[in-house]
Scaffold this motif. Structure first.
Motif, PDB file in Angstrom:
ATOM      1  N   MET A 193      54.528  -5.440 -43.087  1.00 35.04           N
ATOM      2  CA  MET A 193      55.308  -4.681 -44.306  1.00 35.04           C
ATOM      3  C   MET A 193      56.333  -5.162 -44.507  1.00 35.04           C
ATOM      4  N   ARG A 194      57.375  -5.665 -45.176  1.00 35.83           N
ATOM      5  CA  ARG A 194      58.519  -6.031 -45.325  1.00 35.83           C
ATOM      6  C   ARG A 194      59.872  -5.474 -44.256  1.00 35.83           C
ATOM      7  N   SER A 195      60.885  -5.915 -44.322  1.00 37.32           N
ATOM      8  CA  SER A 195      61.744  -5.098 -44.347  1.00 37.32           C
ATOM      9  C   SER A 195      62.857  -4.832 -45.099  1.00 37.32           C
ATOM     10  N   PHE A 196      63.474  -3.869 -45.341  1.00 35.61           N
ATOM     11  CA  PHE A 196      64.426  -3.290 -46.312  1.00 35.61           C
ATOM     12  C   PHE A 196      65.763  -4.924 -46.690  1.00 35.61           C
ATOM     13  N   LEU A 197      66.166  -5.132 -45.779  1.00 33.76           N
ATOM     14  CA  LEU A 197      66.697  -5.872 -45.417  1.00 33.76           C
ATOM     15  C   LEU A 197      66.191  -7.361 -45.772  1.00 33.76           C
ATOM     16  N   GLY A 198      64.627  -7.900 -45.711  1.00 28.34           N
ATOM     17  CA  GLY A 198      63.536  -9.117 -46.215  1.00 28.34           C
ATOM     18  C   GLY A 198      63.808  -7.995 -47.438  1.00 28.34           C
ATOM     19  N   LYS A 199      63.292  -7.354 -47.708  1.00 23.91           N
ATOM     20  CA  LYS A 199      64.038  -7.154 -50.085  1.00 23.91           C
ATOM     21  C   LYS A 199      64.705  -7.282 -50.350  1.00 23.91           C
ATOM     22  N   ILE A 200      65.777  -6.976 -50.017  1.00 23.89           N
ATOM     23  CA  ILE A 200      67.144  -6.682 -50.694  1.00 23.89           C
ATOM     24  C   ILE A 200      68.075  -8.804 -50.303  1.00 23.89           C
ATOM     25  N   ILE A 201      67.253  -9.261 -49.111  1.00 17.31           N
ATOM     26  CA  ILE A 201      67.499 -10.502 -48.870  1.00 17.31           C
ATOM     27  C   ILE A 201      66.311 -10.912 -50.442  1.00 17.31           C
ATOM     28  N   GLU A 202      65.647 -11.194 -50.641  1.00 15.00           N
ATOM     29  CA  GLU A 202      64.302 -11.348 -51.249  1.00 15.00           C
ATOM     30  C   GLU A 202      64.900 -11.604 -53.149  1.00 15.00           C
ATOM     31  N   GLY A 203      65.051 -10.776 -53.158  1.00 17.17           N
ATOM     32  CA  GLY A 203      65.544 -10.278 -54.519  1.00 17.17           C
ATOM     33  C   GLY A 203      66.809 -10.550 -54.910  1.00 17.17           C
ATOM     34  N   PHE A 204      68.375 -10.340 -53.981  1.00 22.43           N
ATOM     35  CA  PHE A 204      68.628 -11.229 -54.329  1.00 22.43           C
ATOM     36  C   PHE A 204      68.905 -13.357 -54.716  1.00 22.43           C
ATOM     37  N   HIS A 205      67.778 -13.178 -54.039  1.00 22.42           N
ATOM     38  CA  HIS A 205      67.538 -14.444 -54.214  1.00 22.42           C
ATOM     39  C   HIS A 205      66.462 -14.873 -55.322  1.00 22.42           C
ATOM     40  N   GLN A 206      65.223 -14.301 -56.165  1.00 24.13           N
ATOM     41  CA  GLN A 206      65.180 -14.234 -57.201  1.00 24.13           C
ATOM     42  C   GLN A 206      66.297 -14.036 -58.306  1.00 24.13           C
ATOM     43  N   LYS A 207      67.165 -13.372 -57.991  1.00 21.26           N
ATOM     44  CA  LYS A 207      68.246 -12.920 -58.660  1.00 21.26           C
ATOM     45  C   LYS A 207      69.105 -14.397 -59.200  1.00 21.26           C
TER      46      LYS A 207
END
Length: 184
Positions: free
Chosen positions: A1-15
């Motif tokens: 399971m991905r961490s909350f911070l990992g999801k934020i970083i992934e979302g930022f990279h996608q944007k």
């Protein structure tokens, strides 16, 4: 399971990728295709160093002082850029994204983060704006265009450019403050 911070970083990279694709592909047009590959060189080492040398050799006292300060800011900031590029292994957009518009036959092999051209553009812009405030809007506009050109030509993500603008600005202000302390 991905961490909350990992999801934020992934979302930022996608944007970051989405904005890159918009600026690199969606607004592509002939006038920008002609101008941006030329504008981008205003942040290159050749232009930056030659500008400082020209102003130092041929300029009046204030221009000579600004040129030497800009040269020191460029030198220090580009050293930091190289440290980041060698420690943050972010591939350039054209290496990982499909159908990226590039404008050169020989593409760069080094890493993307941060944009060295943008760092140089903002180092020059800040220093010269401090000494020649009447020209600050034109100078900052050129630095901003250099950053935009790095995205348009497929070399950098928007976050590389924003980080470069921050680093260039910070280093120029720091260099100026140190110079003031030494002169005082």
């Amino acid at each position: 399971m991905r961490s909350f911070l990992g999801k934020i970083i992934e979302g930022f990279h996608q944007k970051d990728k989405n904005l890159f694709m918009y600026l690199n592909q969606r607004i592509k047009c002939r006038p920008l295709d002609a101008i941006m590959p030329r504008i981008t060189h205003l942040g290159g080492a050749t232009f930056s160093v030659l500008l400082c040398a020209f102003l130092y050799i041929f300029g009046k006292e204030e221009a000579r002082i600004a040129a030497s300060e800009a040269f020191f800011a460029l030198t220090g900031s580009q050293g930091i850029v190289q440290i980041f590029k060698k420690s943050i292994y972010r591939k350039r957009p054209y290496m990982v994204l499909p159908n990226v518009n590039t404008f050169w036959r020989k593409l760069l092999k080094d890493h993307s983060f941060p944009s060295g051209h943008t760092v140089a553009g903002f180092c020059l812009a800040v220093v010269f704006s401090l000494y020649f405030p009447a020209y600050r809007y034109a100078i900052y506009s050129l630095a901003t265009l250099v950053g935009f050109s790095r995205i348009y030509t497929g070399m950098h993500y928007p976050s590389d450019v924003l980080s470069g603008a921050f680093l260039g600005t910070t280093f120029a202000l720091l260099t100026h403050a140190i110079k003031k302390l030494i002169v005082s």
